[in-house]
Scaffold this active site. Structure first.
Site, PDB file in Angstrom:
ATOM      1  N   HIS A 272       0.538  -1.185   0.043  1.00 55.96           N
ATOM      2  CA  HIS A 272       0.133  -0.069   0.093  1.00 55.96           C
ATOM      3  C   HIS A 272       0.516   1.348   0.076  1.00 55.96           C
ATOM      4  CE1 HIS A 272      -3.251  -2.241   2.035  1.00 55.96           C
ATOM      5  NE2 HIS A 272      -3.171  -3.202   0.719  1.00 55.96           N
TER       6      HIS A 272
ATOM      7  N   TYR B 134       4.036   5.127  -6.191  1.00 54.80           N
ATOM      8  CA  TYR B 134       3.477   5.127  -7.370  1.00 54.80           C
ATOM      9  C   TYR B 134       2.218   5.734  -8.369  1.00 54.80           C
ATOM     10  CZ  TYR B 134       1.666   2.074 -11.951  1.00 54.80           C
ATOM     11  OH  TYR B 134       1.106   2.051 -13.259  1.00 54.80           O
TER      12      TYR B 134
HETATM   13 MN    MN Z   1      -3.792  -2.441   6.708  1.00 53.44          MN
HETATM   14 FE    FE Z   2      -3.031  -0.560   4.459  1.00 53.43          FE
END
Ligand code: MN
Ligand code: FE
Length: 334
Positions: free
Chosen positions: A111, A117
Site C-alpha cells: 500500500h 507509484y
Molecule cells: Mn491495513
Molecule cells: Fe493498508
C-alpha cells in the site's frame, strides 16, 4: 498440544511451533491474503495521467478530494505498518497470528508502494502530499488520535501481564484495527471509488479497490484477535472499559466526519459530507457489533454499492487489463 496455546502471555508453547494450529481464523486470513496478491504496477495509470494533466477534466473540488486522500493514505499506510511491526508483533507471540501479521505487514508495504507509484505517475509534489498529515488539520487530528492510542505500547517495558495491561493492549488494538483501518480509511474509500463508478480516474480507483479488499481482511483479523483476547481474558471486559472503547469510536466517527466536510465542502460525484457521515456511522455500528458491543447509531447504508466493490473478485478486473502476467500465479482458470 495446541490446546496449550494462548493468544497472550503464552510461555508454555514455542513461538516457532506453528503446527498444530489452534487459531484457524488466523490461518484462513493468511490464505485469503495470499489469494488476493497484487502490486500497484498491475494497474495502468495512463488514463488517470491524461485526466490529471487536463486542466478542464477535473473541477477544483474533485482535485482537492483526490489530493487530500493521497495525503491521508500516503502517510497513514506507513503509520499502520510501523504500529504493526513495532508494537503489535512484539506482544502477539502466537505463531499462526504472527504468520498473518507478517503477511499484513507485507500488504502495508504494497500500500505504501501504491502511493509512491501514484505520486510518481501523476507527478504530484511529494513535499506537499507527504506533509499533509501535518499541514491539514483534519488529517492531522485523525493521525494524532491514533498515535495517542499507541502510547502504552510504545513504552519499551510494556507487558501484557495484568488486567490493566491487557485492557491497554486491547484499547490500542481497537485504535489500530477498528479505528484506523476500520473507520478512518472509509470516507476516502467512498470518495475515490465514486470516481471509479463514473469511470474517471479508473487507475487510482482500482488501486483503492485492491487496498479496500486487503483492509477488509486486516479489519476482520483485528476484530477476531480482539475477540479472542477478550474471550481468554474475560475479566478485562468490564462495563467501564467497554464505555472507554465506545467513546473512542464515537470520537473517531466525529473526526472522520470533520475530514469528510473538509474534503467535500459541497456535494460532488453524487456525494456530500452528510451521506458520508451516515455511511461512517453505519460502518461504525458494524465494527461495534463485530467486537461484541452494542451499536450506537442505527444509520442506514447510503452506499450499498460499497459492499459489492469489496466483494469484487480481482480476476475480473485483471482479465480486462493485464492477462499475461498472472499466469505464473496460483489462479485457476476454470
Ligand atoms: Mn491495513
Ligand atoms: Fe493498508
Amino acid at each position: 498440544m495446541s490446546s496449550e496455546k494462548k493468544i497472550l502471555n503464552c510461555g508454555t508453547t514455542d513461538p516457532n511451533k506453528i503446527l498444530p494450529i489452534k487459531y484457524k481464523w488466523a490461518r484462513e486470513y493468511y490464505k485469503k491474503g495470499v489469494a488476493n496478491n497484487w502490486v500497484p504496477e498491475e494497474v495502468n495509470m495512463q488514463g488517470d495521467l491524461e485526466i490529471w494533466k487536463n486542466p478542464r477534466a477535473l473541477s477544483d473540488d474533485e482535485r482537492r478530494l483526490i489530493l487530500w486522500n493521497m495525503g491521508f493514505f500516503s502517510t497513514a499506510e506507513s503509520l499502520t505498518a510501523n504500529n504493526l511491526v513495532l508494537s503489535i508483533y512484539k506482544h502477539i507471540t502466537n505463531p499462526e497470528c504472527r504468520q498473518y501479521l507478517l503477511r499484513q505487514a507485507f500488504e502495508e508495504a504494497i500500500h505504501t508502494d501504491t502511493f509512491i507509484y501514484c505520486c510518481d505517475t501523476l507527478s504530484l509534489n511529494p513535499d506537499e502530499v507527504y506533509d499533509m498529515y501535518r499541514s491539514i488539520p483534519s488529517i492531522k487530528d485523525k493521525d494524532d488520535f491514533v498515535v495517542d492510542m499507541t502510547k502504552s505500547l510504545l513504552n519499551p517495558s510494556f507487558e501484557t501481564k495484568t488486567k490493566e495491561d491487557i485492557q491497554n493492549f486491547v484499547h490500542d488494538l481497537v485504535g489500530f484495527y477498528v479505528i484506523m483501518e476500520g473507520i478512518f480509511f472509509y470516507a476516502g474509500f467512498v470518495m475515490i471509488l465514486s470516481f471509479l463508478r463514473q469511470n474517471r480516474m479508473v487507475g487510482i480507483g482500482e488501486q483503492f479497490q485492491f487496498i479496500l479488499r486487503d483492509e477488509s481482511i486486516h479489519l476482520a483479523f483485528g476484530t477476531d484477535l480482539i475477540k479472542t483476547i477478550v474471550a481468554e481474558n474475560p475479566e478485562i471486559w468490564t462495563s467501564d472499559f467497554k464505555e472507554v472503547i465506545r467513546k473512542n469510536i464515537i470520537r473517531a466517527v466525529e473526526l472522520e466526519y470533520t475530514y469528510a466536510k473538509d474534503c467535500l465542502p459541497q456535494g460532488i460525484l453524487g456525494l456530500n459530507a452528510d451521506f458520508i457521515k451516515e455511511y461512517i456511522q453505519y460502518i461504525a455500528d458494524r465494527r461495534l457489533e463485530r467486537i461484541g458491543l452494542e451499536k450506537i447509531y442505527g444509520s442506514q447504508n447510503p452506499f450499498p454499492w460499497m459492499s459489492e466493490i469489496i466483494d469484487l473478485r480481482k480476476e475480473k478486473n485483471f482479465f480486462e487489463t493485464r492477462v499475461t502476467e498472472y499466469q505464473s500465479g496460483t489462479l485457476r482458470w476454470d
